[in-house]
Scaffold this active site. Structure first.
Site, PDB file in Angstrom:
ATOM      1  N   LYS A  11       0.818  -1.216   0.000  1.00  0.00           N
ATOM      2  CA  LYS A  11       0.000   0.000   0.000  1.00  0.00           C
ATOM      3  C   LYS A  11       0.859   1.277   0.000  1.00  0.00           C
ATOM      4  CE  LYS A  11      -3.943  -2.233   2.254  1.00  0.00           C
ATOM      5  NZ  LYS A  11      -5.021  -2.068   3.242  1.00  0.00           N
ATOM      6  N   TYR A  51     -12.496  -1.840  -3.410  1.00  0.00           N
ATOM      7  CA  TYR A  51     -13.007  -1.941  -2.034  1.00  0.00           C
ATOM      8  C   TYR A  51     -14.529  -1.762  -1.956  1.00  0.00           C
ATOM      9  CZ  TYR A  51      -8.349  -2.095   0.098  1.00  0.00           C
ATOM     10  OH  TYR A  51      -7.094  -2.490   0.496  1.00  0.00           O
ATOM     11  N   THR A  93      -5.476  -7.111  10.710  1.00  0.00           N
ATOM     12  CA  THR A  93      -5.722  -5.846   9.988  1.00  0.00           C
ATOM     13  C   THR A  93      -5.217  -4.649  10.768  1.00  0.00           C
ATOM     14  OG1 THR A  93      -7.712  -6.845   9.053  1.00  0.00           O
ATOM     15  CG2 THR A  93      -7.543  -4.446   8.904  1.00  0.00           C
ATOM     16  N   ASN A 114      -2.090   0.221   6.743  1.00  0.00           N
ATOM     17  CA  ASN A 114      -1.621  -1.057   7.282  1.00  0.00           C
ATOM     18  C   ASN A 114      -0.706  -1.834   6.334  1.00  0.00           C
ATOM     19  OD1 ASN A 114      -3.604  -1.910   5.544  1.00  0.00           O
ATOM     20  ND2 ASN A 114      -4.688  -3.189   7.022  1.00  0.00           N
ATOM     21  N   HIS A 117      -2.206  -5.464   1.696  1.00  0.00           N
ATOM     22  CA  HIS A 117      -3.504  -6.137   1.582  1.00  0.00           C
ATOM     23  C   HIS A 117      -3.245  -7.605   1.287  1.00  0.00           C
ATOM     24  CE1 HIS A 117      -7.592  -7.076   0.261  1.00  0.00           C
ATOM     25  NE2 HIS A 117      -7.038  -7.683  -0.770  1.00  0.00           N
ATOM     26  N   GLU A 128      -9.753 -10.563  -7.280  1.00  0.00           N
ATOM     27  CA  GLU A 128      -8.798  -9.457  -7.092  1.00  0.00           C
ATOM     28  C   GLU A 128      -7.601  -9.593  -8.039  1.00  0.00           C
ATOM     29  OE1 GLU A 128      -7.936  -9.501  -2.907  1.00  0.00           O
ATOM     30  OE2 GLU A 128      -9.938  -8.826  -2.365  1.00  0.00           O
TER      31      GLU A 128
HETATM   32  P1  CMP Z   1      -7.410  -4.523   3.775  1.00  0.00           P
HETATM   33  O1  CMP Z   1      -6.937  -5.853   4.233  1.00  0.00           O
HETATM   34  O2  CMP Z   1      -6.804  -3.989   2.522  1.00  0.00           O
HETATM   35  O3  CMP Z   1      -8.998  -4.581   3.577  1.00  0.00           O
HETATM   36  C1  CMP Z   1      -9.857  -3.508   3.848  1.00  0.00           C
HETATM   37  C2  CMP Z   1      -9.138  -2.327   4.386  1.00  0.00           C
HETATM   38  O4  CMP Z   1      -9.957  -1.375   5.022  1.00  0.00           O
HETATM   39  C3  CMP Z   1      -8.182  -2.785   5.476  1.00  0.00           C
HETATM   40  O5  CMP Z   1      -7.118  -3.491   4.925  1.00  0.00           O
HETATM   41  C4  CMP Z   1      -7.835  -1.457   6.126  1.00  0.00           C
HETATM   42  O6  CMP Z   1      -6.850  -0.751   5.400  1.00  0.00           O
HETATM   43  C5  CMP Z   1      -9.157  -0.724   5.996  1.00  0.00           C
HETATM   44  N1  CMP Z   1      -9.884  -0.731   7.260  1.00  0.00           N
HETATM   45  C6  CMP Z   1     -10.462  -1.782   7.873  1.00  0.00           C
HETATM   46  N2  CMP Z   1     -11.046  -1.409   9.022  1.00  0.00           N
HETATM   47  C7  CMP Z   1     -10.816  -0.076   9.150  1.00  0.00           C
HETATM   48  C8  CMP Z   1     -11.161   0.900  10.127  1.00  0.00           C
HETATM   49  N3  CMP Z   1     -11.865   0.571  11.204  1.00  0.00           N
HETATM   50  N4  CMP Z   1     -10.757   2.167   9.914  1.00  0.00           N
HETATM   51  C9  CMP Z   1     -10.055   2.498   8.810  1.00  0.00           C
HETATM   52  N5  CMP Z   1      -9.706   1.609   7.846  1.00  0.00           N
HETATM   53  C10 CMP Z   1     -10.072   0.344   8.015  1.00  0.00           C
END
Ligand code: CMP
Length: 139
Positions: A11, A51, A93, A114, A117, A128
Site C-alpha cells: 500500500k 473496495y 488488519t 496497514n 492487503h 482481485e
Molecule cells: P485490507 O486488508 O486492505 O482490507 C480492507 C481495508 O480497510 C483494510 O485493509 C484497512 O486498510 C481498511 N480498514 C479496515 N477497518 C478499518 C477501520 N476501522 N478504519 C479504517 N480503515 C479500516
C-alpha cells in the site's frame, strides 16, 4: 476450490516509506513465488471498485483517499495454501493486534495505513487477481 494463489497490494504508506523491498523479501523468504507484479497508481474509480464491498462502512471514503495517495504494488503470489498462509504472514488488519514478526506488526502504522492487503478467500483471490492483471489466464 483452493487455487494456491493470493493477491497482495503493497500500500501507499509502505511504498512511500521505502519498505516495499523489505516486504517483498519477507514474502519470498516465506516461500511465496511472485507470479505477476506491477508498480502503479490507482485512480479513485479503481480504488472504489476494489473496495466496493466496504462502501457502506464509515471508513470507505478515507480508505479510497489513502489508496490513491501514492504508488502501490499489487502482486499475485503462489504457494500451497496461499490465502491462509499469507494472512498469517501479514498479521491482523489492525497492527496493534498483529503478532510479532508479521509484516503489519513490522511496517504498518494504523488500521488504515496497514502496509499490505491480502485476499481473504480463494474466490476473492481470483477476483482481485483479475482486477489488476487482465492477462492472468496466461500465467
Ligand atoms: P485490507 O486488508 O486492505 O482490507 C480492507 C481495508 O480497510 C483494510 O485493509 C484497512 O486498510 C481498511 N480498514 C479496515 N477497518 C478499518 C477501520 N476501522 N478504519 C479504517 N480503515 C479500516
Amino acid at each position: 476450490m483452493a487455487t494456491n494463489r493470493t493477491l497482495t497490494i503493497i500500500k501507499p504508506d509502505a511504498v512511500a516509506n521505502g519498505n516495499a523491498g523489505n516486504i517483498l523479501q519477507k514474502i519470498t523468504d516465506a516461500g511465496f513465488k511472485i507470479i505477476a507484479m506491477k508498480y502503479t497508481h490507482l485512480t479513485a474509480t479503481q480504488a472504489g471498485k476494489f473496495y466496493a464491498v466496504h462502501n457502506a462502512r464509515p471508513f470507505y471514503g478515507e480508505l479510497v483517499q489513502f489508496m490513491t495517495s501514492g504508488a502501490v504494488i499489487p502482486a499475485i503470489l503462489e504457494k500451497e495454501n496461499a490465502v491462509e498462509d499469507f494472512r498469517k504472514l501479514i498479521g491482523a488488519t489492525n497492527p496493534a493486534n498483529a503478532a510479532d514478526g508479521t509484516i503489519r506488526k513490522m511496517y504498518a502504522e494504523s488500521v488504515e495505513r496497514n502496509a499490505v492487503h491480502g485476499s481473504d478467500s480463494d474466490e476473492n483471490a481470483m477476483i482481485e487477481g483479475s482486477f489488476f492483471f487482465s492477462e492472468l489466464e496466461r500465467f
